[in-house]
Design an enzyme around this catalytic site. Sequence first.
Site, mmCIF file in Angstrom:
data_model
loop_
_atom_site.group_PDB
_atom_site.id
_atom_site.type_symbol
_atom_site.label_atom_id
_atom_site.label_comp_id
_atom_site.label_asym_id
_atom_site.label_seq_id
_atom_site.Cartn_x
_atom_site.Cartn_y
_atom_site.Cartn_z
ATOM 1 C CB ILE A 237 17.975 -18.030 -31.975
ATOM 2 C CG1 ILE A 237 18.884 -16.867 -32.395
ATOM 3 C CG2 ILE A 237 16.736 -17.541 -31.231
ATOM 4 C CD1 ILE A 237 18.259 -15.901 -33.396
ATOM 5 C CE1 TYR B 200 13.344 -16.513 -29.312
ATOM 6 C CE2 TYR B 200 13.943 -14.901 -30.993
ATOM 7 C CZ TYR B 200 14.111 -15.431 -29.722
ATOM 8 O OH TYR B 200 15.022 -14.879 -28.859
ATOM 9 C CG PHE C 82 12.946 -7.721 -31.765
ATOM 10 C CD1 PHE C 82 13.692 -8.556 -30.942
ATOM 11 C CD2 PHE C 82 13.148 -7.788 -33.143
ATOM 12 C CE1 PHE C 82 14.632 -9.438 -31.463
ATOM 13 C CE2 PHE C 82 14.093 -8.670 -33.677
ATOM 14 C CZ PHE C 82 14.837 -9.498 -32.832
ATOM 15 C CG ASP C 83 16.427 -7.553 -26.929
ATOM 16 O OD1 ASP C 83 16.567 -6.622 -26.104
ATOM 17 O OD2 ASP C 83 16.779 -8.719 -26.687
ATOM 18 C CG PHE D 75 19.936 -10.550 -34.090
ATOM 19 C CD1 PHE D 75 19.635 -9.997 -32.849
ATOM 20 C CD2 PHE D 75 19.179 -11.624 -34.553
ATOM 21 C CE1 PHE D 75 18.593 -10.506 -32.080
ATOM 22 C CE2 PHE D 75 18.141 -12.136 -33.791
ATOM 23 C CZ PHE D 75 17.845 -11.582 -32.554
ATOM 24 C CE1 TYR E 246 19.738 -8.418 -28.378
ATOM 25 C CE2 TYR E 246 21.557 -9.023 -26.912
ATOM 26 C CZ TYR E 246 20.198 -8.830 -27.139
ATOM 27 O OH TYR E 246 19.308 -9.028 -26.120
#
Length: 426
Positions: free
Chosen positions: A59, A85, A39-40, A102, A29
């Site tokens: 999540i 979140y 961010f990731d 995502f 992902y």
Amino acid sequence: LSSCSTKMVKKEGTGTELPMTGDKVFVHYVGTLLDGTQFDSSRDRGEKFSFELGKGQVIKAWDIGVATMKIGEICQLICKPEYAYGAAGSPPKIPPNATLVFQVELFEFHGEDITDEEDGGIIRRIITKGEGYTKPNESASVEVWLEGRHEERVFDERELKFELGDGGSLGLPPGVEKALQAMEQGEEALFTIKPKYGFGTAGSDKFNIPPDATLQYKIKLKTFEKAKESWEMNTTEKLEQSAIVKEKGTQYFKEGKYKQAAMQYKRIVSWLEHESSMQPEDEEKAKALRLAAHLNLAMCYLKLQEPGPALENCDKALELDADNEKALFRRGEALVVMKEFDRARADFQHVTQLYPANKAAKSQIALCQKHIKEQHEKDKRLYANMFQKFADRDAKEAEQEKEQEKKQNGSAMEIDENGAQEQTAA
């Protein structure tokens, strides 16, 4: 997906199968904020990310979104804050009330391994998730519907009400009872059961199952009532229950179901082993039941060709009754299987001293002596060969040393001669 999450398929997957609740899924992902800030990324880390689907390990949008993916599919999940979140965010990278994007690729998924050893022997795929947090324990009373398949053939379809531990008498393989202990009330799941937890190398005549067959069981756990745990029972209840399960164990033993029998006898040990401050009368009953449990466990393990646990249970029985005929004899039998013939002979000799009428012990002594003699002969031959090898090696080394000396002497003479000639010339 929902008003709170949107899914867009970027690349179609293959096949028709979708992951199920509890399945372990493997994905790559990349996560970004709406403004494109990354961010990731599992891709940047260079290793796939795995989690159990539908278990709240990720999540909410992921649990919902990945459940709709096929293998090889790449999709974009746009996740509103309440499915990500929330108001808190995940500082420092994810601000409060953030909508996340995502890109997810699904590589593989497989069912959950529910065995203690994690040997892949029982794999679960959940069709309908159950309710609550508790699961049946050993001896719980369960009400189930089940369907057993071998390859494409349904060989068993029944509604049953029984106590866990009694499944063997109903023609259920051990894996089904193990499966039920992992289920929640109302759960329906599909279990793939390898031969070790199925009908093993023997197969099943009753259901016409060949040896070493892998089975599929669809099981629905309708309701269950947990059996009382040890700490929930008083001494009287423990003694009553122990007497009942002892009879159950004996019945299983007579039917040749040694694993199921051992399970019953183990319960007696777990209930009574640490029971203290009893009345003298109860103390006697408990001791007799514990002694019988250890002796019978030793017998079960001998039948199962497991000498280690058999030996342990004989030792426990001898702690309760130091001169017990059966305990000494069975320990001797276990030691024979372990090829510890000296120790085995000592146990059988002890039996004949205490119980001269025991003919089986006398013949076992003779058998042990025969084995010991054979072992001595074998050792003699082994040592003789070893000594011969050592002697040969020493002789060879001595020969090599002589050769070496000759060579050294020869070169020394040459030096002397040369040296002498040089001196003469000088």
